[in-house]
Design a protein around this motif. Sequence first.
Motif: not given
Length: 351
Positions: A246, A242-243
């Motif tokens: 993102g 997710y990081t």
Amino acid sequence: MIFSVIIPCYNCVKTLERTVESIRVCGLSDYEILLIDDGSNDGTAELCDTLCVRYPELRCVHQENAGVSTARNRGINEAQGEYLWFVDADDIVSPLNMESILKAIQDGVDCIMFGMRFRYVHHGKVIMRETMSCGNPVELTQQNLGSHFRALFEKNYFTAIWNKLIRKSVLTENQIYFDPTLTNYEDLHFSLILADCCKTILALPEPYYCYVNEFGHDRTVDRIQRICDVIAYTDKIVAPFYTLNGHLCGAGCLPIEGLSEIILRLYLEASYFKLKTANNNDMKRLCTAVQQSKNLHKEVQSIEKLSVADQRLYGWMMNNSYGKIRLFMRYRALRSIGSRVYRLVKCYLGG
């Protein structure tokens, strides 16, 4: 010095010398082999010292047993090379095409990845071989990483640590180390954080690394059995996904294609391995954790893209269908046994 090959060593007296020899003849120049003895008690420590006397390019560090991640982290800090290569003490490497590797280094590539071979042995006899390769060289930047990520992920380029030459400064400047609290998928966790910090990555198709494992012995199952809550554990593993995604989206780059499917598969794979030896209470706790998982609920719109077996297992866990889960696991166990027996018979009869 250009290369530091880091080998965590724990009770590997039977295989370490073979691993070291494969590295010494693979074509590296201006390199060191760094042996991190992690508190071995089977003669490995003494063998490390013997090999260091025999070969001047070897160095050894002895430490109390602290696990493979801590041993690798010690290697990062001790290494003198510009690029690091993590190799396990029971695997082997193949001769390298140094021309393409040195060119990538001259071009300033942060990470050079390559394909892998898998060799499964039974009493010294090779039962099964498998090769994973991207087919053609792929130059990656933050702009195109999202579009190539899934294909490379499925070929094991991001899930393992052994198939990478990593610029040490990328690790030290960004404080990237292995998480000692992780006992499974720690390589994936590390690789995702690494990818997020690399400006350039080169994926080569050549399978330079050979992973050697005992046929029928899945180390992942052993590790997952020791994890109490595999859903919470997987939450930690997927967080860098997710990081990374993102950061890609925030920089106006392409997002990771198929991310939902990748994450769903990781959760369901962890659940499946846990269920292999789960008792009734374990099964109930797992189903409750699945039902309460925010990440699973967030990605469930992609469940239909997974296999029918994955879809059914997810549905049964969501509905507390314990009987169906038990029957499914027994069926998969019998099918796995049948497959192993078939491969053994075929191999030993020369088929």
